[in-house]
Write a protein that holds these residues in place. Structure first.
Motif, mmCIF file in Angstrom:
data_model
loop_
_atom_site.group_PDB
_atom_site.id
_atom_site.type_symbol
_atom_site.label_atom_id
_atom_site.label_comp_id
_atom_site.label_asym_id
_atom_site.label_seq_id
_atom_site.Cartn_x
_atom_site.Cartn_y
_atom_site.Cartn_z
ATOM 1 N N THR A 33 0.680 -1.595 0.159
ATOM 2 C CA THR A 33 -0.155 -0.396 -0.203
ATOM 3 C C THR A 33 0.401 0.459 0.057
ATOM 4 O O THR A 33 -0.221 1.807 0.651
ATOM 5 C CB THR A 33 -1.211 0.187 0.971
ATOM 6 N N GLU A 34 1.850 1.197 -0.875
ATOM 7 C CA GLU A 34 2.547 2.339 -0.447
ATOM 8 C C GLU A 34 3.193 3.602 -2.098
ATOM 9 O O GLU A 34 3.930 4.256 -1.908
ATOM 10 C CB GLU A 34 4.253 1.744 -0.221
ATOM 11 N N GLY A 46 -4.106 9.467 17.614
ATOM 12 C CA GLY A 46 -3.488 8.252 17.288
ATOM 13 C C GLY A 46 -4.045 6.732 16.459
ATOM 14 O O GLY A 46 -3.422 6.065 15.556
ATOM 15 N N ARG A 47 -5.057 7.264 15.793
ATOM 16 C CA ARG A 47 -6.345 6.102 14.933
ATOM 17 C C ARG A 47 -6.063 6.958 13.983
ATOM 18 O O ARG A 47 -5.262 8.135 13.261
ATOM 19 C CB ARG A 47 -7.976 6.715 15.398
ATOM 20 N N TYR A 48 -6.013 5.566 12.731
ATOM 21 C CA TYR A 48 -5.801 6.112 11.799
ATOM 22 C C TYR A 48 -6.672 6.874 10.818
ATOM 23 O O TYR A 48 -8.031 6.987 11.243
ATOM 24 C CB TYR A 48 -5.834 4.831 10.825
ATOM 25 N N THR A 49 -7.027 7.898 10.386
ATOM 26 C CA THR A 49 -7.670 8.624 9.407
ATOM 27 C C THR A 49 -8.235 7.913 8.361
ATOM 28 O O THR A 49 -7.550 6.542 7.762
ATOM 29 C CB THR A 49 -7.275 9.794 8.277
ATOM 30 N N ALA A 50 -9.808 8.284 8.204
ATOM 31 C CA ALA A 50 -10.630 6.974 7.128
ATOM 32 C C ALA A 50 -9.749 6.934 5.940
ATOM 33 O O ALA A 50 -10.399 5.596 5.291
ATOM 34 C CB ALA A 50 -11.737 8.515 7.114
ATOM 35 N N PRO A 51 -9.171 7.728 5.189
ATOM 36 C CA PRO A 51 -8.469 6.575 4.506
ATOM 37 C C PRO A 51 -7.629 6.067 4.566
ATOM 38 O O PRO A 51 -7.930 4.575 3.660
ATOM 39 C CB PRO A 51 -8.037 7.480 3.127
ATOM 40 N N GLU A 68 -7.792 3.813 7.296
ATOM 41 C CA GLU A 68 -8.244 2.759 7.398
ATOM 42 C C GLU A 68 -9.312 1.826 6.578
ATOM 43 O O GLU A 68 -9.026 0.816 6.393
ATOM 44 C CB GLU A 68 -9.726 3.332 7.866
ATOM 45 N N MET A 69 -9.051 2.441 5.710
ATOM 46 C CA MET A 69 -9.699 1.576 4.209
ATOM 47 C C MET A 69 -8.847 0.826 3.485
ATOM 48 O O MET A 69 -8.603 -0.247 2.926
ATOM 49 C CB MET A 69 -10.485 2.966 3.486
ATOM 50 N N VAL A 70 -7.904 1.217 3.204
ATOM 51 C CA VAL A 70 -6.326 0.753 3.162
ATOM 52 C C VAL A 70 -5.883 -0.389 3.743
ATOM 53 O O VAL A 70 -5.435 -1.555 2.817
ATOM 54 C CB VAL A 70 -4.645 2.076 2.141
ATOM 55 N N PHE A 93 -8.994 -8.012 3.133
ATOM 56 C CA PHE A 93 -9.187 -8.746 2.721
ATOM 57 C C PHE A 93 -8.180 -9.196 1.275
ATOM 58 O O PHE A 93 -8.693 -10.310 0.628
ATOM 59 C CB PHE A 93 -10.601 -8.560 1.757
ATOM 60 N N GLY A 94 -7.494 -8.425 0.744
ATOM 61 C CA GLY A 94 -6.983 -8.523 -0.117
ATOM 62 C C GLY A 94 -5.791 -9.578 0.755
ATOM 63 O O GLY A 94 -5.717 -11.230 -1.039
ATOM 64 N N ALA A 95 -5.019 -9.735 1.635
ATOM 65 C CA ALA A 95 -4.810 -11.411 1.946
ATOM 66 C C ALA A 95 -6.104 -12.229 2.209
ATOM 67 O O ALA A 95 -4.945 -13.432 1.419
ATOM 68 C CB ALA A 95 -4.406 -10.422 3.153
ATOM 69 N N HIS A 96 -6.589 -12.251 2.606
ATOM 70 C CA HIS A 96 -7.808 -12.846 2.883
ATOM 71 C C HIS A 96 -8.271 -13.916 1.168
ATOM 72 O O HIS A 96 -8.078 -15.057 1.212
ATOM 73 C CB HIS A 96 -8.743 -13.052 3.309
ATOM 74 N N ALA A 97 -8.879 -13.254 0.911
ATOM 75 C CA ALA A 97 -8.727 -13.500 -0.440
ATOM 76 C C ALA A 97 -7.862 -14.476 -1.597
ATOM 77 O O ALA A 97 -7.687 -15.203 -1.838
ATOM 78 C CB ALA A 97 -8.977 -12.655 -1.736
#
Length: 277
Positions: free
Chosen positions: A118-119, A161-166, A168-170, A176-180
């Motif tokens: 995701t970089e 410290g929480r991730y912002t919305a973008p 969290e989506m990443v 899900f990409g890993a589990h797929a």
């Protein structure tokens, strides 16, 4: 390769840390030739990593994070690793299955690959493609440092410290990409290595959500991460009870255990938990 609960980064230009890292309890080491090594020290780091790997002992899995596959440095990394015993390559700046395939054609051995997926902005749109190369992957992981810099974002995190919305989506798309792709989902690092309580909460959240391991940047994080991603005796007992209940009632769609209903998804989760242990 065994389970990958904790994967500890070790800078490639710090050979004195590599030997010590073998005995720290991490399931894997990631010897880094990329971000933690200054450009003028890349060659020195490459030599140190190769020397260490040529004399490796023990059963700790060892990965090497090379430089981005399109860079001149990556070509030198790959050439240096020829004939050296390693378990896998960590691929930074990966952009889907095509990046993995491009790397595999250049590797001197049949190594597995752990993409940092995701970089770059383009990478986000390729997270579903890793299922095409799942058999070549050791897992899939992500990061929240390079991507904000790539798009000019001020931060990936809120003030608490929480991730912002973008981001969290990443994170979710990586999961899900890993589990797929049917490979381990590896949570990204927790940067504040002094905050062990925050790390424990972060790792517990990762396991709750479906991650199976996590990367570490400091030895003090290993025990916390290992504990978070190791099922407790109570969890294992409950999972076994679910499996035993369905085994005793073949053909049943839903059953009652300890006053609660359990059905096929609960059985699948229990079987997965027992397998991971």
């Amino acid at each position: 390769m065994g389970r990958l609960r904790s994967l500890l980064f070790v800078p490639g230009d710090r050979p004195e840390r590599m030997e010590k890292a073998l005995g720290l309890g991490a399931d894997a080491l990631i010897l880094d030739l990329e971000d933690s090594v200054a450009p003028e020290k890349k060659a020195e780091a490459r030599g140190a990593v190769v020397r260490f790997l040529s004399e490796r002992i023990g059963d700790v899995a060892i990965f090497v994070r090379i430089n981005p596959v399109t860079s001149d440095e990556a070509a030198e990394d790959i050439a240096a690793l020829s004939g050296v015993p390693i378990d896998g390559i960590v691929l930074p700046k990966a952009e889907g299955a095509a990046s993995v395939e491009a790397l595999m054609t250049r590797l001197p051995g049949d190594y597995c690959v752990l993409p940092v997926a995701t970089e770059t902005p383009a990478a986000i749109f390729e997270l579903g493609s890793y299922r095409l190369v799942g058999s070549r992957l050791a897992g899939l992981t992500w990061g929240a440092e390079d991507l904000p810099a790539a798009i000019g974002a001020a931060s990936a995190r809120e003030a608490d410290g929480r991730y912002t919305a973008p981001y969290e989506m990443v994170r979710s798309l990586t999961l899900f990409g890993a589990h797929a792709a049917a490979v381990p989902a590896i949570e990204t690092v927790y940067p504040d290595f002094r905050d062990t309580d925050g790390l424990a909460a972060y790792a517990a959240r990762g396991r709750r959500d479906g991650f199976t391991g996590m990367m570490a940047i400091h030895p003090s994080q290993i025990a916390v991460i290992n504990a978070a991603f190791t099922p407790s005796a109570e969890e294992l007992a409950h999972a076994q009870a679910v499996v035993d209940l369905f085994a005793a009632n073949p053909g049943a769609g839903a059953l009652q255990l300890d006053g609660k209903m359990v059905d096929a998804p609960h059985l699948k989760a229990a079987q997965r938990l027992l397998a991971s242990a």
